[in-house]
Design a protein around this motif. Structure first.
Motif, short mmCIF file in Angstrom:
data_model
loop_
_atom_site.label_atom_id
_atom_site.label_comp_id
_atom_site.label_asym_id
_atom_site.label_seq_id
_atom_site.Cartn_x
_atom_site.Cartn_y
_atom_site.Cartn_z
N ALA A 167 -6.75 -5.81 -4.41
CA ALA A 167 -5.88 -5.38 -3.49
C ALA A 167 -4.58 -6.22 -3.58
CB ALA A 167 -6.30 -6.20 -1.91
N THR A 168 -4.26 -7.10 -4.38
CA THR A 168 -3.15 -7.68 -4.74
C THR A 168 -2.31 -6.47 -5.48
OG1 THR A 168 -3.82 -10.17 -4.38
CG2 THR A 168 -1.73 -9.58 -5.54
N ARG A 169 -2.88 -6.10 -6.59
CA ARG A 169 -2.33 -5.35 -7.43
C ARG A 169 -1.79 -3.81 -6.61
NH1 ARG A 169 -2.85 -4.70 -13.68
NH2 ARG A 169 -0.59 -4.63 -13.15
N LEU A 170 -2.58 -3.40 -5.77
CA LEU A 170 -2.30 -2.26 -4.69
C LEU A 170 -1.10 -2.62 -3.70
CD1 LEU A 170 -5.81 -1.19 -3.48
CD2 LEU A 170 -4.16 0.07 -4.95
N ALA A 171 -1.07 -3.92 -3.40
CA ALA A 171 0.05 -4.47 -2.80
C ALA A 171 1.23 -4.42 -3.37
CB ALA A 171 -0.08 -5.68 -1.94
N GLU A 172 1.41 -4.79 -4.70
CA GLU A 172 2.42 -4.99 -5.53
C GLU A 172 2.96 -3.66 -5.69
OE1 GLU A 172 1.10 -9.07 -7.79
OE2 GLU A 172 0.98 -7.19 -8.80
N THR A 173 1.96 -2.94 -6.05
CA THR A 173 2.70 -1.54 -6.55
C THR A 173 3.28 -0.94 -5.18
OG1 THR A 173 0.73 -1.23 -8.09
CG2 THR A 173 2.03 0.84 -7.38
N ALA A 174 2.58 -0.99 -4.14
CA ALA A 174 3.10 -0.48 -2.71
C ALA A 174 4.68 -0.98 -2.43
CB ALA A 174 2.25 -0.91 -1.72
N ALA A 204 -17.18 -11.50 -8.06
CA ALA A 204 -16.72 -10.22 -7.11
C ALA A 204 -15.44 -10.13 -6.24
CB ALA A 204 -18.15 -9.61 -6.85
N ARG A 205 -15.76 -11.46 -5.46
CA ARG A 205 -14.87 -11.56 -4.48
C ARG A 205 -13.62 -11.60 -5.01
NH1 ARG A 205 -15.83 -17.05 -2.44
NH2 ARG A 205 -14.63 -17.71 -4.09
N ASP A 206 -13.35 -12.47 -6.12
CA ASP A 206 -12.05 -12.91 -6.61
C ASP A 206 -11.52 -11.54 -6.95
OD1 ASP A 206 -12.33 -15.52 -5.94
OD2 ASP A 206 -12.88 -15.93 -7.84
N TYR A 207 -12.52 -10.68 -7.82
CA TYR A 207 -11.83 -9.48 -8.31
C TYR A 207 -11.26 -8.54 -7.08
CZ TYR A 207 -11.77 -4.67 -10.40
OH TYR A 207 -11.35 -3.46 -10.71
N LYS A 208 -12.00 -8.40 -6.07
CA LYS A 208 -11.61 -7.63 -4.93
C LYS A 208 -10.11 -8.01 -4.41
CE LYS A 208 -14.70 -4.47 -4.76
NZ LYS A 208 -14.38 -2.79 -5.13
N LYS A 209 -10.09 -9.39 -4.27
CA LYS A 209 -8.72 -9.80 -3.82
C LYS A 209 -7.60 -9.52 -4.69
CE LYS A 209 -10.56 -13.83 -1.02
NZ LYS A 209 -10.57 -15.16 -0.79
N ALA A 210 -8.01 -9.60 -5.96
CA ALA A 210 -6.94 -9.38 -7.13
C ALA A 210 -6.66 -7.67 -7.26
CB ALA A 210 -7.70 -9.69 -8.55
N PHE A 242 -16.39 -5.21 -16.87
CA PHE A 242 -15.94 -4.13 -16.29
C PHE A 242 -14.53 -3.83 -16.37
CE2 PHE A 242 -20.26 -3.68 -14.99
CZ PHE A 242 -20.56 -2.18 -14.88
N ASP A 243 -13.74 -4.73 -15.75
CA ASP A 243 -12.35 -4.59 -15.75
C ASP A 243 -11.71 -5.87 -15.68
OD1 ASP A 243 -10.05 -3.27 -15.10
OD2 ASP A 243 -10.41 -3.00 -12.97
N GLU A 298 -4.37 -3.51 1.52
CA GLU A 298 -5.61 -3.50 2.02
C GLU A 298 -6.26 -2.28 2.46
OE1 GLU A 298 -8.72 -5.96 2.83
OE2 GLU A 298 -6.81 -6.37 1.77
N GLN A 299 -5.54 -1.31 3.06
CA GLN A 299 -6.09 -0.10 3.65
C GLN A 299 -6.61 0.81 2.37
OE1 GLN A 299 -2.56 1.24 5.56
NE2 GLN A 299 -3.65 1.34 7.52
N LEU A 300 -5.89 0.90 1.18
CA LEU A 300 -6.21 1.48 0.30
C LEU A 300 -7.51 1.18 -0.49
CD1 LEU A 300 -2.75 2.61 -1.42
CD2 LEU A 300 -4.36 3.86 -0.05
N ALA A 301 -7.63 -0.29 -0.41
CA ALA A 301 -8.69 -1.12 -1.18
C ALA A 301 -9.85 -0.88 -0.33
CB ALA A 301 -8.39 -2.68 -1.15
N LEU A 302 -9.81 -0.91 0.79
CA LEU A 302 -10.92 -0.59 2.08
C LEU A 302 -11.33 0.96 1.80
CD1 LEU A 302 -12.94 -1.63 4.07
CD2 LEU A 302 -11.01 -1.10 5.81
#
Length: 203
Positions: free
Chosen positions: A130-137, A122-128, A71-72, A150-154
């Motif tokens: 959120a990490t990419r979102l945090a890096e961009t933030a 699936a767990r590892d993907y979700k963590k990754a 998928f991604d 984490e807020q945006l991922a949720l």
């Protein structure tokens, strides 16, 4: 062995078999669920024998994990790796690319075994993600980039699940909420006061 060599029961078992099996999983799993899709049906749609399927995958568990990987694999590069968008714009662009139900959430709901390879992926993907979102933030200057990520991922996961339950688009509302979260997390840059021309007084 040629690409279309006949295998048991006259079914094709060549080099394209793996892709046909994965194609069948991508067709059947989203439509009817992982647990409701049997190996026999996967083989029928892919046009392969069970023997061929097990030559490419140790079992259905491994196939499900590979189905998710397809998928991604690079965690939304079409958004996070864009250079024509500012970091803040990339955070919002995430809400424009979505599916009615995130396949990773769907797999986690259907598969109860926490040690299942698909659950682990699936767990590892979700963590990754959120990490990419945090890096961009962090690029955008957020005060607490990990918290915003984490807020945006949720928010994205909630919109995905609610969209499926209601059979309606909930991402427009989620994107509006994201704007508020991002604006609150990223300080507004203070523009420098323009110099006053000599001999002139400000109005």
């Amino acid at each position: 062995m040629t690409e279309l060599e006949k295998g048991p029961l006259g079914l094709r078992s060549g080099r394209g078999a793996r892709e046909r099996i994965l194609g069948a999983s991508q067709q059947l799993f989203p439509d009817q669920g992982i647990n409701c899709t049997g190996v026999d049906q996967l083989c029928a749609v892919a046009g392969v024998s069970k023997r061929t399927l097990y030559q490419h995958f140790a079992g259905k568990d491994e196939l499900v994990a590979e189905y998710l990987r397809r998928f991604d694999p690079d965690v939304l590069p079409e958004v996070f790796d864009r250079t024509d968008l500012a970091p803040r714009e990339r955070l919002l662009a995430v809400f424009d690319i979505h599916s009615p139900l995130c396949p990773f959430i769907g797999a986690a709901v259907e598969i109860q075994d926490a040690g299942h390879p698909a659950r682990i992926f699936a767990r590892d993907y979700k963590k990754a993600f959120a990490t990419r979102l945090a890096e961009t933030a962090r690029e955008a200057g957020a005060n607490d980039p990990e918290w915003l990520g984490e807020q945006l991922a949720l928010l994205l996961d909630g919109a995905s699940a609610r969209s499926r339950v209601l059979n309606a688009d909930t991402f427009t509302v989620a994107a509006a909420i994201a704007v508020v979260l991002i604006d609150n997390a990223i300080p507004i840059a203070v523009l420098p006061t323009p110099p006053i021309a000599s001999g002139l007084s400000p109005k």
